[in-house]
Design an enzyme around this catalytic site. Structure first.
Site, PDB file in Angstrom:
ATOM      1  CE1 TYR A   1      -4.456   9.985 -13.343  1.00 24.51           C
ATOM      2  CE2 TYR A   1      -4.205  11.370 -15.279  1.00 24.51           C
ATOM      3  CZ  TYR A   1      -3.868  10.240 -14.577  1.00 24.51           C
ATOM      4  OH  TYR A   1      -2.945   9.372 -15.083  1.00 24.51           O
TER       5      TYR A   1
ATOM      6  CG  ASP B   1      -1.764   1.229   1.354  1.00 28.34           C
ATOM      7  OD1 ASP B   1      -1.775   2.045   0.403  1.00 28.34           O
ATOM      8  OD2 ASP B   1      -2.418   1.390   2.405  1.00 28.34           O
TER       9      ASP B   1
END
Length: 285
Positions: A123, A33
């Site tokens: 984004y 992660d």
């Protein structure tokens, strides 16, 4: 080169695995992660790679407008965490960025690494932030912007969809498709990009690079080449961006100048048409 691939389940991650083979430690989201420094630290200490390829990203461009904090956490803070942990251990980091860091300014020529970026979407802003973190926090970095990526992982169901697979699916369902024709891009084969990244990673020419296949197209031209090569009867109707509403703005000019990369590797990528044809041939084998 003992390499660790982060984001190994995606299109580029799969392509990197195919090239690096047994030399690669492939970690998907279930194994690492990147939003957790502890997770990164644990994997780096366990496997002790010499170089890390970060192909992990949040790529939902329109959805990012509604959840910019999620995009920022993965695309900006994730690379920041990787950069800090790699710097602590004197490891190289190859980080993948995007043509979406541009768009605010206009240009008649492909963007170079010296041009000032200006994102027009959440984004794009998250990807640019990730670039800055890597470049400022890890001295042995390769930040590589690319454009229009597609790879076989999407077809095998192990990666997010790509434009080629979307066009093939829609082309089999409809006689006519309306495709944007005023956004310039260079479709890029994930395998070609992966080869280039591996070649670059064994140098010490650290820095910011652009890497795409050669040539230029619009999304409509890209779709036409797909259908023409496979002799599909699907008709492409060329439209403007204003005729196809999306939540996030896209850059009108996404062509990237790759001369800096070519000067280092002395081996330019092949044309986007040639790379696409090979992809389609392999798909139908």
């Amino acid at each position: 080169m003992k390499a660790m691939i982060v984001g190994a389940d995606g299109q580029l991650g799969r392509a990197l695995q195919e090239i690096l083979g047994d030399d690669a430690i492939a970690l998907g989201s279930a194994e690492i992660d990147i939003t957790s420094p502890e997770s990164i630290s644990s994997q780096l200490d366990t496997f002790n790679p010499t170089i890390v390829f970060n192909a992990a990203a949040y790529n939902f461009v329109d959805q990012a407008e509604d959840e910019p904090e999620v995009a920022y956490r993965v695309n900006a803070l994730g690379p920041r965490n990787l950069a800090i942990e790699c710097q602590k251990r004197d490891k190289s980091l190859v980080h993948i960025s995007s043509d979406y860091v541009f768009g605010l300014q206009s240009s008649l020529t492909p963007w170079t690494e010296l041009d000032t970026p200006g994102p027009v979407s959440a984004y794009g802003m998250s990807k640019l932030s990730g670039e800055y973190f890597v470049r400022s926090l890890c001295s042995k970095h390769f930040v590589v912007r690319t454009c229009g990526l597609y790879g076989h992982a999407a077809r095998r169901g192990t990666g997010k969809g790509n434009f080629v697979e979307t066009m093939l699916r829609l082309g089999n369902e409809r006689e006519e498709l309306r495709i944007i024709d005023d956004q310039k891009c260079t479709p890029t084969n994930a395998h070609d990009l992966a080869v280039t990244l591996c070649d670059l990673a064994i140098t010490t020419s650290y820095g910011l690079y652009h890497a795409t296949n050669r040539g230029a197209a619009t999304w409509a031209r890209f779709a036409e080449e797909i259908f023409a090569y496979l002799r599909m009867p699907t008709k492409v109707v060329r439209i403007t961006s204003t005729e196809y509403h999306t939540k996030a703005r896209r850059p009108a000019m996404s062509l990237l100048n790759c001369y800096k990369l070519e000067a280092v590797l002395q081996n330019p990528l092949r044309t986007w048409e040639s790379a696409l044809h090979e992809y389609l041939d392999q798909r139908t084998d």
